[in-house]
Design a protein around this motif. Structure first.
Motif, PDB file in Angstrom:
ATOM      1  N   ILE A   1       0.779  -1.007   0.005  1.00  0.00           N
ATOM      2  CA  ILE A   1      -0.475   0.456  -0.014  1.00  0.00           C
ATOM      3  C   ILE A   1       0.641   1.513   0.034  1.00  0.00           C
ATOM      4  O   ILE A   1       1.325   1.860  -0.569  1.00  0.00           O
ATOM      5  CB  ILE A   1      -1.094   0.111   1.110  1.00  0.00           C
ATOM      6  CG1 ILE A   1      -1.899  -1.253   0.967  1.00  0.00           C
ATOM      7  CG2 ILE A   1      -1.923   1.021   1.526  1.00  0.00           C
ATOM      8  CD1 ILE A   1      -2.629  -1.310   2.162  1.00  0.00           C
ATOM      9  N   TRP A   2       1.931   1.201   0.382  1.00  0.00           N
ATOM     10  CA  TRP A   2       2.922   2.324   0.888  1.00  0.00           C
ATOM     11  C   TRP A   2       3.484   2.181  -0.599  1.00  0.00           C
ATOM     12  O   TRP A   2       3.740   3.699  -0.459  1.00  0.00           O
ATOM     13  CB  TRP A   2       4.021   2.143   2.080  1.00  0.00           C
ATOM     14  CG  TRP A   2       5.134   3.421   2.226  1.00  0.00           C
ATOM     15  CD1 TRP A   2       4.603   4.550   2.984  1.00  0.00           C
ATOM     16  CD2 TRP A   2       6.094   3.865   1.852  1.00  0.00           C
ATOM     17  NE1 TRP A   2       5.735   5.175   2.662  1.00  0.00           N
ATOM     18  CE2 TRP A   2       6.836   4.761   2.416  1.00  0.00           C
ATOM     19  CE3 TRP A   2       7.172   2.220   1.258  1.00  0.00           C
ATOM     20  CZ2 TRP A   2       8.089   4.568   2.229  1.00  0.00           C
ATOM     21  CZ3 TRP A   2       8.494   2.711   1.898  1.00  0.00           C
ATOM     22  CH2 TRP A   2       8.610   3.730   1.892  1.00  0.00           C
ATOM     23  N   GLN A   3       4.022   1.940  -0.951  1.00  0.00           N
ATOM     24  CA  GLN A   3       4.574   1.841  -2.759  1.00  0.00           C
ATOM     25  C   GLN A   3       3.136   2.650  -3.064  1.00  0.00           C
ATOM     26  O   GLN A   3       3.590   3.603  -4.359  1.00  0.00           O
ATOM     27  CB  GLN A   3       5.277   0.772  -3.115  1.00  0.00           C
ATOM     28  CG  GLN A   3       6.952  -0.286  -2.321  1.00  0.00           C
ATOM     29  CD  GLN A   3       6.763  -1.450  -2.843  1.00  0.00           C
ATOM     30  OE1 GLN A   3       6.348  -1.733  -3.401  1.00  0.00           O
ATOM     31  NE2 GLN A   3       8.131  -1.848  -2.587  1.00  0.00           N
ATOM     32  N   HIS A   4       2.284   1.860  -3.147  1.00  0.00           N
ATOM     33  CA  HIS A   4       1.523   2.543  -4.197  1.00  0.00           C
ATOM     34  C   HIS A   4       0.733   3.595  -3.905  1.00  0.00           C
ATOM     35  O   HIS A   4       1.105   3.944  -4.702  1.00  0.00           O
ATOM     36  CB  HIS A   4       0.722   1.296  -3.862  1.00  0.00           C
ATOM     37  CG  HIS A   4      -1.008   1.655  -5.553  1.00  0.00           C
ATOM     38  ND1 HIS A   4      -0.671   1.588  -6.792  1.00  0.00           N
ATOM     39  CD2 HIS A   4      -1.934   1.638  -5.200  1.00  0.00           C
ATOM     40  CE1 HIS A   4      -2.117   1.924  -6.842  1.00  0.00           C
ATOM     41  NE2 HIS A   4      -2.469   2.035  -6.278  1.00  0.00           N
ATOM     42  N   ASN A   5       1.176   4.101  -2.957  1.00  0.00           N
ATOM     43  CA  ASN A   5       0.661   5.339  -2.628  1.00  0.00           C
ATOM     44  C   ASN A   5       1.697   6.485  -2.874  1.00  0.00           C
ATOM     45  O   ASN A   5       1.647   7.860  -2.956  1.00  0.00           O
ATOM     46  CB  ASN A   5       0.300   5.749  -1.489  1.00  0.00           C
ATOM     47  CG  ASN A   5      -1.074   5.226  -0.917  1.00  0.00           C
ATOM     48  OD1 ASN A   5      -1.784   4.780  -1.645  1.00  0.00           O
ATOM     49  ND2 ASN A   5      -0.900   4.959   0.675  1.00  0.00           N
ATOM     50  N   GLY A   6       3.078   6.155  -2.741  1.00  0.00           N
ATOM     51  CA  GLY A   6       4.506   6.093  -3.464  1.00  0.00           C
ATOM     52  C   GLY A   6       3.879   6.981  -5.191  1.00  0.00           C
ATOM     53  O   GLY A   6       4.525   7.838  -5.062  1.00  0.00           O
ATOM     54  N   GLU A   7       4.137   5.495  -5.729  1.00  0.00           N
ATOM     55  CA  GLU A   7       3.500   5.481  -7.095  1.00  0.00           C
ATOM     56  C   GLU A   7       2.196   6.982  -7.881  1.00  0.00           C
ATOM     57  O   GLU A   7       2.516   7.304  -8.062  1.00  0.00           O
ATOM     58  CB  GLU A   7       2.949   4.938  -7.472  1.00  0.00           C
ATOM     59  CG  GLU A   7       4.382   3.590  -7.467  1.00  0.00           C
ATOM     60  CD  GLU A   7       3.990   1.770  -8.333  1.00  0.00           C
ATOM     61  OE1 GLU A   7       2.672   1.836  -8.671  1.00  0.00           O
ATOM     62  OE2 GLU A   7       4.694   0.759  -8.261  1.00  0.00           O
TER      63      GLU A   7
END
Length: 179
Positions: free
Chosen positions: A70-76
């Protein structure tokens, strides 16, 4: 209260002093003492903590992986929503380069080096550099953190300017009269 105490004392006095088992238990106890501990199956009390530890570790691992995803997806999403400073710098450098090329192009019209035979290979080289620089620019927009692409793009821009400046020093063939 005296009546209750008296009853209790009477019951205690009537109770047998020893309780004897209904069958002899000592033989079973001896057999259990002689057994090797490895032969005995592990009791369920020892199995439960291992299972619980494994279950807790699995849950923590699952929550951690989901959180990272989720954190990586939000970063993208945040990088897509707001332009990065590298992309802004990229666009600014491209604009400055275009201004330099325009200034040199104005000088080219004054010297007219394109009309000479020596100007044809130079013109072809400049055109190839411009195409390469545009392709590299598009790749940089996709991966702005690639240092090698940055270096290559800046090199093509610098080389284009150098070729334009070399064109200024070429001998000029004046156009024949009547043309």
């Amino acid at each position: 209260m005296n009546d209750a105490s008296a009853k209790l004392t009477q019951l205690i006095n009537q109770a047998p002093r020893e309780i004897a088992p209904q069958k002899e238990l000592w033989n079973d106890i001896e057999r259990q003492l002689d057994k090797v501990e490895l032969d005995q199956p592990q009791n369920k009390a020892q199995q439960r903590p291992v299972f619980r530890r494994l279950a807790v570790a699995s849950i923590i691992l699952l929550v951690g992986l989901l959180g990272m995803n989720i954190w990586q997806h939000n970063g993208e999403l945040s990088t897509l929503a707001t332009p990065s400073p590298l992309l802004a710098t990229l666009a600014e450098i491209k604009l400055q380069h275009q201004l330099q090329v325009e200034q040199l192009s104005q000088q080219q019209h004054l010297t007219n080096w394109q009309a000479s035979e020596l100007g044809l290979p130079l013109e072809n080289g400049i055109e190839q550099l411009r195409k390469a620089a545009e392709q590299i620019y598009q790749a940089l927009q996709q991966t702005p953190n690639d240092k090698e692409l940055w270096q290559l793009w800046l090199w093509t821009q610098q080389r284009e300017i150098e070729l334009l400046q070399q064109g200024q020093t070429l001998p000029v063939n004046p156009l024949p009269q009547g043309v």
